[in-house]
Every structure is written in structure tokens, then in C-alpha cells.
Design a protein around this motif. Structure first.
Motif, PDB file in Angstrom:
ATOM      1  N   LYS A 111      20.807 -42.925 -23.746  1.00  0.00           N
ATOM      2  CA  LYS A 111      20.176 -41.647 -23.424  1.00  0.00           C
ATOM      3  C   LYS A 111      18.654 -41.716 -23.503  1.00  0.00           C
ATOM      4  O   LYS A 111      17.945 -41.134 -22.669  1.00  0.00           O
ATOM      5  CB  LYS A 111      20.711 -40.553 -24.352  1.00  0.00           C
ATOM      6  N   VAL A 112      18.125 -42.408 -24.501  1.00  0.00           N
ATOM      7  CA  VAL A 112      16.668 -42.555 -24.607  1.00  0.00           C
ATOM      8  C   VAL A 112      16.136 -43.392 -23.448  1.00  0.00           C
ATOM      9  O   VAL A 112      15.050 -43.132 -22.921  1.00  0.00           O
ATOM     10  CB  VAL A 112      16.266 -43.171 -25.963  1.00  0.00           C
ATOM     11  N   THR A 113      16.916 -44.376 -23.012  1.00  0.00           N
ATOM     12  CA  THR A 113      16.535 -45.177 -21.840  1.00  0.00           C
ATOM     13  C   THR A 113      16.393 -44.290 -20.611  1.00  0.00           C
ATOM     14  O   THR A 113      15.436 -44.432 -19.837  1.00  0.00           O
ATOM     15  CB  THR A 113      17.569 -46.278 -21.583  1.00  0.00           C
ATOM     16  N   ASP A 114      17.328 -43.375 -20.431  1.00  0.00           N
ATOM     17  CA  ASP A 114      17.253 -42.444 -19.294  1.00  0.00           C
ATOM     18  C   ASP A 114      15.988 -41.587 -19.367  1.00  0.00           C
ATOM     19  O   ASP A 114      15.316 -41.354 -18.353  1.00  0.00           O
ATOM     20  CB  ASP A 114      18.482 -41.534 -19.261  1.00  0.00           C
ATOM     21  N   MET A 115      15.665 -41.126 -20.572  1.00  0.00           N
ATOM     22  CA  MET A 115      14.469 -40.299 -20.731  1.00  0.00           C
ATOM     23  C   MET A 115      13.194 -41.099 -20.485  1.00  0.00           C
ATOM     24  O   MET A 115      12.235 -40.607 -19.870  1.00  0.00           O
ATOM     25  CB  MET A 115      14.462 -39.662 -22.121  1.00  0.00           C
ATOM     26  N   LEU A 116      13.179 -42.335 -20.940  1.00  0.00           N
ATOM     27  CA  LEU A 116      12.017 -43.186 -20.714  1.00  0.00           C
ATOM     28  C   LEU A 116      11.829 -43.485 -19.231  1.00  0.00           C
ATOM     29  O   LEU A 116      10.693 -43.565 -18.748  1.00  0.00           O
ATOM     30  CB  LEU A 116      12.163 -44.484 -21.502  1.00  0.00           C
ATOM     31  N   SER A 120       8.470 -42.611 -17.304  1.00  0.00           N
ATOM     32  CA  SER A 120       7.706 -43.653 -16.620  1.00  0.00           C
ATOM     33  C   SER A 120       7.351 -43.237 -15.196  1.00  0.00           C
ATOM     34  O   SER A 120       6.345 -43.705 -14.645  1.00  0.00           O
ATOM     35  CB  SER A 120       8.494 -44.966 -16.605  1.00  0.00           C
ATOM     36  N   LYS A 121       8.150 -42.372 -14.608  1.00  0.00           N
ATOM     37  CA  LYS A 121       7.855 -41.848 -13.269  1.00  0.00           C
ATOM     38  C   LYS A 121       6.899 -40.655 -13.341  1.00  0.00           C
ATOM     39  O   LYS A 121       6.051 -40.468 -12.464  1.00  0.00           O
ATOM     40  CB  LYS A 121       9.147 -41.421 -12.581  1.00  0.00           C
ATOM     41  N   LYS A 122       7.035 -39.893 -14.394  1.00  0.00           N
ATOM     42  CA  LYS A 122       6.241 -38.668 -14.548  1.00  0.00           C
ATOM     43  C   LYS A 122       4.783 -38.959 -14.895  1.00  0.00           C
ATOM     44  O   LYS A 122       3.873 -38.312 -14.363  1.00  0.00           O
ATOM     45  CB  LYS A 122       6.872 -37.806 -15.649  1.00  0.00           C
ATOM     46  N   VAL A 123       4.554 -39.934 -15.762  1.00  0.00           N
ATOM     47  CA  VAL A 123       3.196 -40.208 -16.255  1.00  0.00           C
ATOM     48  C   VAL A 123       2.476 -41.160 -15.296  1.00  0.00           C
ATOM     49  O   VAL A 123       2.915 -42.293 -15.096  1.00  0.00           O
ATOM     50  CB  VAL A 123       3.223 -40.814 -17.667  1.00  0.00           C
ATOM     51  N   GLN A 124       1.407 -40.701 -14.708  1.00  0.00           N
ATOM     52  CA  GLN A 124       0.592 -41.508 -13.814  1.00  0.00           C
ATOM     53  C   GLN A 124      -0.777 -41.830 -14.408  1.00  0.00           C
ATOM     54  O   GLN A 124      -1.357 -42.875 -14.139  1.00  0.00           O
ATOM     55  CB  GLN A 124       0.420 -40.791 -12.470  1.00  0.00           C
ATOM     56  N   MET A 125      -1.283 -40.940 -15.203  1.00  0.00           N
ATOM     57  CA  MET A 125      -2.574 -41.118 -15.865  1.00  0.00           C
ATOM     58  C   MET A 125      -2.482 -40.530 -17.279  1.00  0.00           C
ATOM     59  O   MET A 125      -1.720 -39.591 -17.498  1.00  0.00           O
ATOM     60  CB  MET A 125      -3.685 -40.414 -15.080  1.00  0.00           C
ATOM     61  N   PRO A 126      -3.247 -41.087 -18.209  1.00  0.00           N
ATOM     62  CA  PRO A 126      -4.126 -42.256 -18.102  1.00  0.00           C
ATOM     63  C   PRO A 126      -3.343 -43.553 -17.937  1.00  0.00           C
ATOM     64  O   PRO A 126      -2.149 -43.607 -18.241  1.00  0.00           O
ATOM     65  CB  PRO A 126      -4.901 -42.228 -19.420  1.00  0.00           C
ATOM     66  N   LEU A 127      -4.025 -44.576 -17.506  1.00  0.00           N
ATOM     67  CA  LEU A 127      -3.359 -45.817 -17.142  1.00  0.00           C
ATOM     68  C   LEU A 127      -2.655 -46.480 -18.320  1.00  0.00           C
ATOM     69  O   LEU A 127      -1.531 -46.978 -18.168  1.00  0.00           O
ATOM     70  CB  LEU A 127      -4.382 -46.788 -16.541  1.00  0.00           C
ATOM     71  N   ASP A 128      -3.284 -46.486 -19.500  1.00  0.00           N
ATOM     72  CA  ASP A 128      -2.647 -47.160 -20.632  1.00  0.00           C
ATOM     73  C   ASP A 128      -1.387 -46.437 -21.097  1.00  0.00           C
ATOM     74  O   ASP A 128      -0.415 -47.060 -21.521  1.00  0.00           O
ATOM     75  CB  ASP A 128      -3.621 -47.370 -21.788  1.00  0.00           C
ATOM     76  N   LEU A 129      -1.359 -45.118 -20.986  1.00  0.00           N
ATOM     77  CA  LEU A 129      -0.152 -44.373 -21.342  1.00  0.00           C
ATOM     78  C   LEU A 129       0.942 -44.613 -20.295  1.00  0.00           C
ATOM     79  O   LEU A 129       2.126 -44.730 -20.639  1.00  0.00           O
ATOM     80  CB  LEU A 129      -0.466 -42.884 -21.468  1.00  0.00           C
ATOM     81  N   LYS A 130       0.541 -44.703 -19.042  1.00  0.00           N
ATOM     82  CA  LYS A 130       1.499 -45.026 -17.975  1.00  0.00           C
ATOM     83  C   LYS A 130       2.130 -46.389 -18.217  1.00  0.00           C
ATOM     84  O   LYS A 130       3.354 -46.554 -18.115  1.00  0.00           O
ATOM     85  CB  LYS A 130       0.794 -45.004 -16.623  1.00  0.00           C
ATOM     86  N   VAL A 175      10.669 -32.385 -26.675  1.00  0.00           N
ATOM     87  CA  VAL A 175       9.315 -32.949 -26.590  1.00  0.00           C
ATOM     88  C   VAL A 175       8.984 -33.312 -25.147  1.00  0.00           C
ATOM     89  O   VAL A 175       7.882 -33.040 -24.659  1.00  0.00           O
ATOM     90  CB  VAL A 175       9.186 -34.184 -27.498  1.00  0.00           C
ATOM     91  N   MET A 176       9.931 -33.910 -24.458  1.00  0.00           N
ATOM     92  CA  MET A 176       9.708 -34.307 -23.077  1.00  0.00           C
ATOM     93  C   MET A 176       9.442 -33.104 -22.175  1.00  0.00           C
ATOM     94  O   MET A 176       8.620 -33.163 -21.264  1.00  0.00           O
ATOM     95  CB  MET A 176      10.926 -35.087 -22.560  1.00  0.00           C
ATOM     96  N   ALA A 177      10.118 -31.993 -22.456  1.00  0.00           N
ATOM     97  CA  ALA A 177      10.002 -30.808 -21.610  1.00  0.00           C
ATOM     98  C   ALA A 177       8.777 -29.950 -21.941  1.00  0.00           C
ATOM     99  O   ALA A 177       8.188 -29.336 -21.040  1.00  0.00           O
ATOM    100  CB  ALA A 177      11.265 -29.960 -21.734  1.00  0.00           C
ATOM    101  N   LYS A 178       8.373 -29.911 -23.200  1.00  0.00           N
ATOM    102  CA  LYS A 178       7.363 -28.935 -23.626  1.00  0.00           C
ATOM    103  C   LYS A 178       6.005 -29.519 -24.008  1.00  0.00           C
ATOM    104  O   LYS A 178       5.013 -28.788 -24.008  1.00  0.00           O
ATOM    105  CB  LYS A 178       7.909 -28.135 -24.820  1.00  0.00           C
ATOM    106  N   ASP A 179       5.955 -30.804 -24.345  1.00  0.00           N
ATOM    107  CA  ASP A 179       4.723 -31.376 -24.887  1.00  0.00           C
ATOM    108  C   ASP A 179       4.051 -32.330 -23.904  1.00  0.00           C
ATOM    109  O   ASP A 179       4.647 -32.758 -22.902  1.00  0.00           O
ATOM    110  CB  ASP A 179       5.016 -32.110 -26.192  1.00  0.00           C
ATOM    111  N   GLU A 180       2.821 -32.691 -24.241  1.00  0.00           N
ATOM    112  CA  GLU A 180       2.100 -33.684 -23.465  1.00  0.00           C
ATOM    113  C   GLU A 180       2.777 -35.045 -23.628  1.00  0.00           C
ATOM    114  O   GLU A 180       3.389 -35.324 -24.662  1.00  0.00           O
ATOM    115  CB  GLU A 180       0.646 -33.770 -23.935  1.00  0.00           C
ATOM    116  N   PRO A 181       2.668 -35.916 -22.623  1.00  0.00           N
ATOM    117  CA  PRO A 181       3.357 -37.220 -22.674  1.00  0.00           C
ATOM    118  C   PRO A 181       3.064 -38.057 -23.905  1.00  0.00           C
ATOM    119  O   PRO A 181       3.946 -38.782 -24.374  1.00  0.00           O
ATOM    120  CB  PRO A 181       2.861 -37.906 -21.394  1.00  0.00           C
TER     121      PRO A 181
END
Length: 264
Positions: A111-116, A120-130, A175-181
């Protein structure tokens, strides 16, 4: 396999099964930080260089990464005293308890793999977080494939998840739905940090059946993925406060997972 009823006593068949599991699986757990990278030393070297060369590690700025752990060290110590870990330390943890623990851990991993993957598709910037999200997503996905293959499972849909893991995953989802990445990165850290600490605290000798669990987890280095990243982006009082809340929630979820894995 998943629907079978496991007895309180350790049958010959179950004991044989857990010996096999201990020899092949105790070195790879969904919560263990470094197992996701063991098959790719080149990637590990690259990531070490990337994280430790970050400007976030320079100067005398507040170490939020370490602060989060120190604030929850009492909860880690409380977890260490739970029956599941104490029986593991004594070497008399029942085989059925261990197997059920592993099955729940596989469900968590899937399940955590699915969320990750979604992150990984949602976060585009900043580059290091992506790059962090992509790296974690890829390594978790590799490990999920290994675990499902080892257990001869096509998926986890038939696993009856226990309340502790269910609550754990709900925290991730919130956290995924409500918070910053960056807060999703915070939510991943407690399991990695705690398991390394637990392995180092447990007095397990090489004659104990669970020695391989200790050996494989005690040398983990979660800081290579998390420390520079968290210290770089968790700057404001509000962000640090939210990170503290999430970290504590996930530490409590870890506590509940170990507690529910052995009730007596």
C-alpha cells in the motif's frame, strides 16, 4: 495460505515454515530502510553523494531530522518493551506470531508503494524532493515484487489487514491528501529510524533465530535519504510543528503495530 487458521502452539509444519522465513526473509522487511537499495550499489553511491553534499548540512542550522527523533525517544523505548520484541530478544517468539507479522508487513509495503508511486507523479518541483519520491517509489516497488514472489502471492487483496496497519495507512493517506509533499517524506521516516534503533537495542546473539533480523537492520542509515531533505525544507515554526505531529503519529502507529502483533 492467508486464510488458514494458525494455532497457538507451534506445529512442526509451522516451525519449519518460520525457519525458512527467518533464513530468507528476516533480512528484508518493509520497514527496514536499507533493504530497498541493496541490489543497486551504484544508485546508493549516487544518493549518498547527493544528500550529503547538500547545502542543508552546512552551517549551524537547526537539525530538525534529529530533533524529531529525540522528541519521540520515549515512545521508541516504550515500543522496545512490548512483548513481541521482548520474545524476539528471548528467542521464543511463536512462529505463528512472526508469520502473521510478516503478512501484515507485506500489506503495508504494497500500500505504501502505491502511495509513493502516486507521489512520484504528483511532485514535480523542487527537483530534489521529486528525486526523493521517485527514488523511494522505485526501491519500494522492487522490494514489493521480491516479497510477493517469495510468498508466492499475486497481490495483497486477500490479506485481512489488522487495525494497527489500517490506522497506519490512514495516516499516510491523510498526509498525502492534506499536507505539502515534504510532509509525506516526514511520514515515511519513523519506520526507518525506529527499526534501526530497535535492532541496535535488542540483545540478540548469533545463536538466536532472530539474529538475522537484528543484523540486517542494525546497520541502516536512514539519514542518507532524509536528513538533508528535511533540514532544508522544514524551516518555519508552522512546518516544524506539523512535522512533529506527523512524526509522533507515525511513531505511535509503529508502537501499535508491534503491540498488536503479540497481545500477551
Amino acid at each position: 495460505m492467508l486464510n488458514m487458521k494458525l494455532g497457538k502452539s507451534c506445529s512442526v509444519q509451522t516451525c519449519w515454515m518460520v525457519v525458512c522465513l527467518l533464513s530468507t526473509l528476516s533480512t528484508i522487511f518493509a520497514h527496514s530502510e536499507d533493504i530497498h537499495d541493496v541490489s543497486n550499489n551504484q544508485e546508493r553511491s549516487h544518493e549518498n553523494s547527493k544528500w550529503f553534499s547538500s547545502s542543508a548540512n552546512k552551517g549551524n542550522e537547526e537539525d530538525v531530522y534529529e530533533m524529531l527523533w529525540q522528541e519521540n525517544l520515549n515512545l521508541a523505548e516504550k515500543t522496545l518493551k512490548l512483548p513481541f520484541l521482548q520474545h524476539m530478544q528471548s528467542g521464543n517468539l511463536q512462529a505463528d506470531n512472526y508469520i502473521n507479522f510478516m503478512i501484515q508487513d507485506i500489506y503495508y509495503l504494497a500500500k505504501v508503494t502505491d502511495m509513493l508511486k502516486e507521489m512520484s507523479k504528483k511532485v514535480q518541483m523542487p527537483l530534489d524532493l521529486k528525486e526523493f519520491m521517485q527514488g523511494r517509489s522505485e526501491s519500494y516497488a522492487r522490494f514489493r515484487t521480491e516479497m510477493l514472489k517469495t510468498f508466492n502471492l499475486k497481490g495483497v487483496s486477500e490479506i485481512k489487514v489488522n487495525p494497527a496497519i489500517e490506522g497506519y495507512l490512514k495516516t499516510y493517506e491523510s498526509v498525502m491528501a492534506k499536507d505539502e509533499p515534504i510532509m509525506f517524506a516526514v511520514s515515511l521516516l519513523p519506520c526507518s529510524r525506529l527499526w534501526v534503533w530497535l535492532a541496535n537495542q535488542l540483545n540478540i546473539s548469533d545463536k538466536n533465530a532472530y539474529w538475522t533480523w537484528k543484523k540486517s537492520n542494525m546497520g541502516g542509515h536512514p539519514e542518507k535519504h532524509y536528513k538533508a531533505l528535511l533540514n532544508k525544507y522544514l524551516k518555519t515554526k508552522d512546518d516544524i510543528k506539523r512535522a512533529e505531529e506527523i512524526f509522533q503519529d507515525q511513531m505511535m502507529n509503529e508502537y501499535n503495530f508491534f503491540k498488536e502483533s503479540l497481545q500477551n
